[in-house]
Scaffold this motif. Structure first.
Motif, PDB file in Angstrom:
ATOM      1  N   VAL A 287       0.838  -1.195   0.000  1.00  0.00           N
ATOM      2  CA  VAL A 287       0.000   0.000   0.000  1.00  0.00           C
ATOM      3  C   VAL A 287       0.882   1.257   0.000  1.00  0.00           C
ATOM      4  O   VAL A 287       0.628   2.212  -0.746  1.00  0.00           O
ATOM      5  N   PHE A 288       1.976   1.215   0.757  1.00  0.00           N
ATOM      6  CA  PHE A 288       2.817   2.411   0.814  1.00  0.00           C
ATOM      7  C   PHE A 288       3.726   2.581  -0.376  1.00  0.00           C
ATOM      8  O   PHE A 288       4.137   3.710  -0.683  1.00  0.00           O
ATOM      9  N   THR A 289       3.977   1.501  -1.071  1.00  0.00           N
ATOM     10  CA  THR A 289       4.674   1.628  -2.341  1.00  0.00           C
ATOM     11  C   THR A 289       3.839   2.488  -3.291  1.00  0.00           C
ATOM     12  O   THR A 289       4.374   3.254  -4.085  1.00  0.00           O
ATOM     13  N   GLY A 290       2.510   2.371  -3.174  1.00  0.00           N
ATOM     14  CA  GLY A 290       1.633   3.191  -4.007  1.00  0.00           C
ATOM     15  C   GLY A 290       1.430   4.597  -3.461  1.00  0.00           C
ATOM     16  O   GLY A 290       1.327   5.552  -4.211  1.00  0.00           O
TER      17      GLY A 290
ATOM     18  N   CYS B 224      -4.379   4.713  -5.420  1.00  0.00           N
ATOM     19  CA  CYS B 224      -2.914   4.566  -5.450  1.00  0.00           C
ATOM     20  C   CYS B 224      -2.446   3.514  -4.443  1.00  0.00           C
ATOM     21  O   CYS B 224      -1.517   2.747  -4.731  1.00  0.00           O
ATOM     22  N   GLY B 225      -3.084   3.476  -3.287  1.00  0.00           N
ATOM     23  CA  GLY B 225      -2.742   2.449  -2.299  1.00  0.00           C
ATOM     24  C   GLY B 225      -2.994   1.055  -2.852  1.00  0.00           C
ATOM     25  O   GLY B 225      -2.153   0.149  -2.736  1.00  0.00           O
ATOM     26  N   THR B 226      -4.151   0.890  -3.490  1.00  0.00           N
ATOM     27  CA  THR B 226      -4.500  -0.407  -4.079  1.00  0.00           C
ATOM     28  C   THR B 226      -3.529  -0.773  -5.195  1.00  0.00           C
ATOM     29  O   THR B 226      -3.058  -1.917  -5.284  1.00  0.00           O
TER      30      THR B 226
ATOM     31  N   TYR C 251      -0.342  -2.013  -3.781  1.00  0.00           N
ATOM     32  CA  TYR C 251      -0.490  -3.362  -3.245  1.00  0.00           C
ATOM     33  C   TYR C 251      -0.428  -4.408  -4.364  1.00  0.00           C
ATOM     34  O   TYR C 251       0.314  -5.393  -4.294  1.00  0.00           O
ATOM     35  N   ILE C 252      -1.201  -4.162  -5.431  1.00  0.00           N
ATOM     36  CA  ILE C 252      -1.227  -5.107  -6.555  1.00  0.00           C
ATOM     37  C   ILE C 252       0.151  -5.201  -7.211  1.00  0.00           C
ATOM     38  O   ILE C 252       0.644  -6.292  -7.507  1.00  0.00           O
ATOM     39  N   TYR C 253       0.783  -4.058  -7.377  1.00  0.00           N
ATOM     40  CA  TYR C 253       2.105  -4.011  -8.014  1.00  0.00           C
ATOM     41  C   TYR C 253       3.125  -4.843  -7.245  1.00  0.00           C
ATOM     42  O   TYR C 253       3.840  -5.671  -7.827  1.00  0.00           O
ATOM     43  N   VAL C 254       3.170  -4.636  -5.919  1.00  0.00           N
ATOM     44  CA  VAL C 254       4.140  -5.372  -5.109  1.00  0.00           C
ATOM     45  C   VAL C 254       3.844  -6.866  -5.134  1.00  0.00           C
ATOM     46  O   VAL C 254       4.735  -7.706  -5.245  1.00  0.00           O
TER      47      VAL C 254
ATOM     48  N   ARG D 100       2.292  -8.605  -7.499  1.00  0.00           N
ATOM     49  CA  ARG D 100       2.634  -9.203  -8.800  1.00  0.00           C
ATOM     50  C   ARG D 100       4.130  -9.334  -8.980  1.00  0.00           C
ATOM     51  O   ARG D 100       4.623 -10.322  -9.524  1.00  0.00           O
ATOM     52  N   ARG D 101       4.851  -8.331  -8.511  1.00  0.00           N
ATOM     53  CA  ARG D 101       6.299  -8.366  -8.645  1.00  0.00           C
ATOM     54  C   ARG D 101       6.865  -9.527  -7.826  1.00  0.00           C
ATOM     55  O   ARG D 101       7.772 -10.222  -8.263  1.00  0.00           O
ATOM     56  N   GLN D 102       6.291  -9.732  -6.646  1.00  0.00           N
ATOM     57  CA  GLN D 102       6.766 -10.832  -5.811  1.00  0.00           C
ATOM     58  C   GLN D 102       6.517 -12.173  -6.483  1.00  0.00           C
ATOM     59  O   GLN D 102       7.350 -13.068  -6.449  1.00  0.00           O
ATOM     60  N   LYS D 103       5.348 -12.285  -7.111  1.00  0.00           N
ATOM     61  CA  LYS D 103       5.007 -13.529  -7.803  1.00  0.00           C
ATOM     62  C   LYS D 103       5.990 -13.775  -8.944  1.00  0.00           C
ATOM     63  O   LYS D 103       6.509 -14.859  -9.137  1.00  0.00           O
ATOM     64  N   HIS D 104       6.283 -12.676  -9.652  1.00  0.00           N
ATOM     65  CA  HIS D 104       7.156 -12.752 -10.800  1.00  0.00           C
ATOM     66  C   HIS D 104       8.565 -13.226 -10.421  1.00  0.00           C
ATOM     67  O   HIS D 104       9.171 -14.032 -11.071  1.00  0.00           O
ATOM     68  N   TYR D 105       9.066 -12.677  -9.309  1.00  0.00           N
ATOM     69  CA  TYR D 105      10.405 -13.058  -8.883  1.00  0.00           C
ATOM     70  C   TYR D 105      10.409 -14.252  -7.935  1.00  0.00           C
ATOM     71  O   TYR D 105      11.463 -14.672  -7.476  1.00  0.00           O
ATOM     72  N   GLY D 106       9.209 -14.725  -7.611  1.00  0.00           N
ATOM     73  CA  GLY D 106       9.122 -15.898  -6.770  1.00  0.00           C
ATOM     74  C   GLY D 106       9.493 -15.668  -5.318  1.00  0.00           C
ATOM     75  O   GLY D 106       9.824 -16.616  -4.605  1.00  0.00           O
ATOM     76  N   VAL D 107       9.469 -14.414  -4.867  1.00  0.00           N
ATOM     77  CA  VAL D 107       9.754 -14.165  -3.448  1.00  0.00           C
ATOM     78  C   VAL D 107       8.438 -14.064  -2.677  1.00  0.00           C
ATOM     79  O   VAL D 107       7.444 -13.593  -3.209  1.00  0.00           O
TER      80      VAL D 107
END
Lengths: 174, 183
Positions: A110-113, B165-167, B170-173, B175-182
């Protein structure tokens, strides 16, 4: 009822503004200038100026000023309670948990956004205030002069405000 | 001294003598609480600031309430909050009375006419500073610009922007985690 309306508007401001300080301005402006017409756009800029020169966070100062202007001391108190209530409830209920889990992926995500959004919010506040404040050639000159002064000398904001006020008196009387 | 009274005095002083908004209060709170009284350790204080920044509302209010809570429970939080808010409440009420009386004077009007463009410059400089310190990733640039355009040109309510923006973050992080497998 007017008190309820005042209370709810500031409750909203307290509950949905992230990043503090200038990042809160678009929400405060939206609620008190455009939706409720409690202050004119000019008075809103003046409140920011007054906040820079007086103690306390800008959200509290805006709440007190607006509340007092419309509903006297009781209004000031009601608006101020509204703006701090969510903070108080969250801190006393959630903060200990957050202290443990603030590195969790959800909070982190959430804070990344929100972090870049805060810059966007501040930039939006800047443009909106520019539209209100810079209305002729003289005010544009002051705006640019102040930019140069801050950039070159890192003068304290309170001094900047006093200086620009004096510039205003000089520039608009000659 | 009674701990509640002590909290009140400390935060009243913080509230009364820090000019220039909430962020100016943080170093003063740190000095009063961490260095002078050692009620909270340096590390605890830093963690606490991070959490308070992630909560909605004024940062100084969150910070003082949290410190009051940590030191003396809910009542402590309440007292720290009152201490922080009271000076600006009183001060701004006095200014509001004053403002109404003097706003007819021509020189005062001109003074504020000069101050308004300076406020724009002050905010502009803060935007630049923050922007400089932020990593220029595509995500950051897109979200920052989207928030700016949504409010400035589309008149979208800031609450909607914040939630969106918060959402998105959240989605970005995720998806990125899934992509890198962390995890």
């Amino acid at each position: 009822m007017v008190y309820v309306k005042l209370f709810l508007a500031f409750l909203k401001i307290g509950a949905f503004s992230f990043g503090g300080g200038y990042a809160m301005l678009p929400l405060i402006e939206q609620e008190i200038v455009y939706i409720n017409n409690w202050l004119s756009a000019y008075e809103f800029v003046d409140i920011i100026a007054i906040s820079q020169m007086s103690p306390g966070p800008i959200a509290i100062n805006a709440a007190t000023f607006v509340g007092f202007k419309h509903l006297d001391v009781l209004g000031a108190v009601v608006a101020t309670i509204g703006v701090v209530l969510v903070s108080f409830l969250l801190v006393t209920s959630l903060a200990q948990i957050l202290l443990k889990y603030y590195k969790s992926p959800v909070v982190n995500g959430v804070f990344t956004g929100l972090r870049p959004a805060v810059i966007g919010l501040m930039a939006a506040a800047c443009v909106s205030l520019f539209r209100t404040s810079v209305e002729d050639f003289k005010s544009l000159i002051i705006c640019i002069a102040v930019l140069v002064i801050i950039h070159k000398t890192r003068t304290h904001p309170i001094l900047i405000i006093l200086l620009s006020g004096i510039m205003g008196i000089v520039v608009y009387t000659i | 001294m009674n701990i509640y009274l002590k909290l009140f005095v400390i935060f009243f002083r913080v509230g009364a003598f820090t000019f220039g908004g909430g962020y100016a209060m943080i170093p003063i709170i740190q000095k009063e609480i961490v260095e002078n009284t050692e009620l909270i350790s340096e590390k605890e204080f830093l963690d606490l600031i991070v959490v308070c920044q992630s909560l909605p509302g004024a940062l100084a209010v969150n910070t003082s309430t949290f410190i009051g809570y940590k030191i003396a429970g809910v009542l402590g939080a309440f007292i720290a909050l009152i201490g922080t808010v009271l000076p600006s409440l009183v001060f701004i009420i006095l200014i509001a009375i004053f403002y109404n009386r003097i706003s007819d004077i021509k020189e005062i009007q001109l003074f504020f006419k000069g101050v308004r463009p300076a406020i724009v410059s002050l905010i502009f400089i803060s935007v630049l500073k923050l922007g400089k310190n932020m990593r220029r990733s595509n995500f950051n640039i897109i979200i920052g610009l989207a928030a700016f355009f949504a409010i400035t040109f589309l008149n979208i309510h800031p609450i909607v922007v914040v939630v969106f923006c918060g959402t998105a973050g959240y989605i970005y992080v995720k998806r990125r985690q899934k992509h890198y497998g962390v995890r």
